[in-house]
Enzyme design. Structure first.
Site, PDB file in Angstrom:
ATOM      1  N   ASP A 154      -5.510   2.922   8.123  1.00  0.00           N
ATOM      2  CA  ASP A 154      -6.919   2.529   8.265  1.00  0.00           C
ATOM      3  C   ASP A 154      -7.110   1.031   8.448  1.00  0.00           C
ATOM      4  O   ASP A 154      -8.204   0.582   8.785  1.00  0.00           O
ATOM      5  CB  ASP A 154      -7.718   2.964   7.021  1.00  0.00           C
ATOM      6  CG  ASP A 154      -7.895   4.478   6.965  1.00  0.00           C
ATOM      7  OD1 ASP A 154      -7.432   5.160   7.909  1.00  0.00           O
ATOM      8  OD2 ASP A 154      -8.503   4.962   5.995  1.00  0.00           O
TER       9      ASP A 154
ATOM     10  N   GLY B  13       0.818  -1.215   0.000  1.00  0.00           N
ATOM     11  CA  GLY B  13       0.000   0.000   0.000  1.00  0.00           C
ATOM     12  C   GLY B  13       0.847   1.259   0.000  1.00  0.00           C
ATOM     13  O   GLY B  13       1.697   1.445   0.857  1.00  0.00           O
TER      14      GLY B  13
ATOM     15  N   GLY C 166      -0.261   4.474   0.255  1.00  0.00           N
ATOM     16  CA  GLY C 166      -0.973   5.646   0.757  1.00  0.00           C
ATOM     17  C   GLY C 166      -0.118   6.419   1.748  1.00  0.00           C
ATOM     18  O   GLY C 166       1.114   6.303   1.736  1.00  0.00           O
ATOM     19  N   PHE C 167      -0.753   7.191   2.603  1.00  0.00           N
ATOM     20  CA  PHE C 167       0.005   8.009   3.546  1.00  0.00           C
ATOM     21  C   PHE C 167       0.860   7.174   4.473  1.00  0.00           C
ATOM     22  O   PHE C 167       2.010   7.507   4.752  1.00  0.00           O
ATOM     23  CB  PHE C 167      -0.950   8.891   4.350  1.00  0.00           C
ATOM     24  CG  PHE C 167      -1.453  10.049   3.575  1.00  0.00           C
ATOM     25  CD1 PHE C 167      -0.655  11.169   3.387  1.00  0.00           C
ATOM     26  CD2 PHE C 167      -2.706  10.024   2.999  1.00  0.00           C
ATOM     27  CE1 PHE C 167      -1.105  12.236   2.635  1.00  0.00           C
ATOM     28  CE2 PHE C 167      -3.172  11.093   2.246  1.00  0.00           C
ATOM     29  CZ  PHE C 167      -2.374  12.203   2.067  1.00  0.00           C
ATOM     30  N   GLY C 168       0.307   6.049   4.963  1.00  0.00           N
ATOM     31  CA  GLY C 168       1.062   5.200   5.869  1.00  0.00           C
ATOM     32  C   GLY C 168       2.223   4.530   5.156  1.00  0.00           C
ATOM     33  O   GLY C 168       3.378   4.673   5.545  1.00  0.00           O
TER      34      GLY C 168
ATOM     35  N   GLU D 290     -17.635  18.256   3.007  1.00  0.00           N
ATOM     36  CA  GLU D 290     -16.876  18.910   1.945  1.00  0.00           C
ATOM     37  C   GLU D 290     -17.540  18.730   0.588  1.00  0.00           C
ATOM     38  O   GLU D 290     -17.617  19.665  -0.218  1.00  0.00           O
ATOM     39  CB  GLU D 290     -15.430  18.382   1.933  1.00  0.00           C
ATOM     40  CG  GLU D 290     -14.634  18.942   3.111  1.00  0.00           C
ATOM     41  CD  GLU D 290     -13.311  18.230   3.372  1.00  0.00           C
ATOM     42  OE1 GLU D 290     -12.471  18.807   4.068  1.00  0.00           O
ATOM     43  OE2 GLU D 290     -13.123  17.090   2.911  1.00  0.00           O
TER      44      GLU D 290
END
Lengths: 427, 427
Positions: B310, B14, B16-18, B173
């Site tokens: 997550d 993954g 993503g941010f992590g 948003e």
């Protein structure tokens, strides 16, 4: 067929360079103007190859038609597809109903043409729509990913071989950009392959690339392409295309070239509405599907119907005008005068295309330009190309954003929009 | 399972941010790092709603993983899908082969969750991928086009009704941006409808929106939303969703709301690999599909396996950390220390999340921020939000381009990327 307030209705089919500029000019007349397009945006086609090669995002070169024409209150934008024209009844068949007109402007442009081999499209996509561009972008990036994952050296070479068919401006710009991606953009990004070992082939059927330019500029372009690792081969006829391979015929005989990525930039043909109109009116249509127009861009037998841009077969001094942006734009502008004259019961002076020159870019900082009175290549031509294209980008916002993207790309060799989207072949 | 030169191999699943921040930190250690992702880019998820509402282009918020990690020569990026984990054999099953590891970092994030009603996804899409974002963008724009073409006033109202389910930051948003599109962006673009008459409904099951914020900020958000024409309804349970309509249950009974555009922002669930790992190791998995982790983010029974972001059920002072960017980023950074300690045969001090606050924007110039020591709303919060998001955008180039796009949007009320792409429902 007048609108409620008695104004005559002009219907424009197509929001490309011709149709959009016609709408702008015609909106200044006391007319009801309806602009019909299947898409909700005007596409700046000359920069489409930059989306296909990851330099720009689709939004950078596509502007919403409604937004462009928001202040022209007598212009209605209709998101619809025109199916056929009935010039006798002065009516346009839409996918959703019918629309009558007093004047009709056909500006439906051109579509890709595989010369009777439509099944090649699956193996050698071409570049005409925003979706084509993002699909080609994914295809190019996926080829490098596949090469990185491949252990068989022969198959890896096939993944790193890119073939562009057609040596016109689009083909040259595509091939040059792919060369640049391999040599600069992706340098250092992979661990097993060297992207700069990619082989880019530009195939042209005729004796030289950029045939619409002076021979000297064609030579300059070939040399610039060599600097980007692009090999140009002329006098090459494509005989067959299948998945991952194409068969070509040269003076030396037939030859099979295996490549994961084959792109088609060899030909376009006018959209089918032009032919349909020609058949309905008994007016000549050329091999490229373009309908012959009179000196004022109207069609013989239907003086209220005008055809402009890539859909029109327009002759000037015995020569057909080429299917290029500047022709379509000037024809769009001219329609303001032509329709105004017609409203006064007169005929406008004939349309005259003023050739301000043609240009093509080859990668990072080379281009060729033929401005008629002067021909030049190299860095100066590239800067001229840059300014001209920024100038013609529809909105100021896009001009600035694109200028920024180019500045970054120039300085960093990087490309901002290197997304492999989902519709693309999976790795 | 050591690499040829004897370095241990850490596999991160993954980007993503992590996962990306873990890769950066781990690349500083004497390790072979392999980062696996199905996509070739890192997505800046907090701005995804801006792509869905035409403010930004996909390329503005997606950066190629290879390019980000180009200089970390001990990092290999693999475009692959991880199918399952075999913790006993320390091996990862890929869609294309198998990969062994010494350390594994599971950072697969979350996916949308319809709470057992997966068939709702067709009628109420949600926002997780770039493709979701461009599809939602098309859907919103097509709704206005349909309204313009519709003569029946009741059906026209349905086309101009937008329902967002879920009052978390994403829902708020999205609803705020749709309100802004209707009130500002499209003003004057249409001839028959007034886009500003669009009705935007934000539905929340709980007693208030932005439940993770202080109640005072929820109230501020509701008032800001009213200013954008967004009506907030709380205590509303969605019972059924079908094409163009949803049925809700409130204290007053059941009610059917007809709307062409229904968007789902009500829930996410950890990606399936977390559950699979939990089952393989006999470790607890919570209702959201997240696997329980130890104080150093490793999994009980498999000290060489870490789970972050997550996908992780991580407790701090008896409370579960929420599925937010900052948590994933800080966990990614922490892994550098955790793995380094492990290499030395020690155990790192427990992970501590430092909450720097949460924010949400509501349209053009309002936001709410809760920085722990101070809570505020309005214009100041909006500016703070702006700077923070620019700061965390991965590359400098994107920071500048996004800042430019925002500046234009702020000054002109216009949105640059209003493309209806082809995959979208046709008008």
């Amino acid at each position: 067929m007048e609108s409620p307030d008695g104004r005559k209705r002009v219907v424009i089919v197509g929001g490309g360079f011709g149709g959009l500029n016609a709408a702008r000019k015609l909106s200044a007349l006391p007319l009801e103007v309806v602009l019909i397009d299947r898409r909700n945006f005007h596409l700046f086609q000359p920069l489409l190859y930059q989306v296909a090669t990851g330099g720009l995002s689709p939004g950078d070169i596509a502007a919403p038609l409604r937004s462009i024409l928001s202040r022209q209150k007598n212009v209605t934008v209709l998101l619809e597809e025109a199916i056929s024209i009935d010039p006798q009844r002065r009516a346009l068949q839409l996918s959703n109903g019918e629309l009558g007109y007093d004047f009709l402007v056909l500006a439906t442009g051109a579509e890709n043409h595989y010369f009777g081999n439509d099944h090649w499209a699956a193996f050698a996509p071409s570049l005409k729509t925003i979706e084509d561009a993002t699909a080609i972008r994914s295809r190019i990036l996926v080829a490098f990913e596949k090469a990185e994952n491949e252990s068989d050296p022969e198959i890896r070479r096939q993944h790193l071989r890119f073939v562009v068919v057609g040596g016109g401006p689009t083909g040259v710009e595509l091939a040059g950009s792919i060369g640049e991606i391999a040599r600069d953009t992706l340098r250092g990004d992979f661990r097993r392959i060297k992207p700069e070992e990619a082989q880019v082939l530009l195939l042209e059927y005729g004796p030289r690339i950029l045939a619409s330019f002076e021979p000297g500029l064609s030579d300059k372009a070939v040399r610039s392409l060599i600097g980007l690792g692009v090999l140009t081969r002329t006098g090459v006829k494509v005989v067959d295309i299948e998945e991952g391979a194409l068969t070509v015929a040269t003076a030396a005989g037939e030859e099979k070239i295996r490549a994961s990525t084959i792109l088609w930039a060899a030909g376009v043909r006018a959209s089918p509405l032009a032919r349909q109109l020609g058949e309905a009116l008994g007016v000549e249509v050329d091999a490229g599907g373009r309908i012959r127009v009179e000196a004022d861009l109207s069609v013989a037998g239907a003086p209220e119907v005008f055809v402009i841009g890539d859909a029109a077969w327009c002759e000037q001094e015995g020569k057909r005008l080429p299917g290029m942006c500047p022709v379509a734009m000037q024809q769009g502008w001219y329609l303001g005068k032509a329709v105004e004259a017609r409203l006064r019961g007169r005929k406008a002076p004939p349309f005259r295309f003023r050739d301000k020159g043609t240009m093509a870019t080859i990668g990072r900082k080379a281009a060729v330009a033929d401005l008629g009175f002067v021909r030049f290549g190299g860095w100066l031509a590239w800067v001229a190309w840059l300014f001209l294209h920024l100038l013609y980008l529809v909105t100021f916002r896009r001009r600035v954003i694109v200028a920024m993207q180019w500045a970054f790309q120039y300085v960093t060799f990087n490309r901002g929009a290197r997304l492999i989207e989902r519709r693309s072949p999976r790795v």
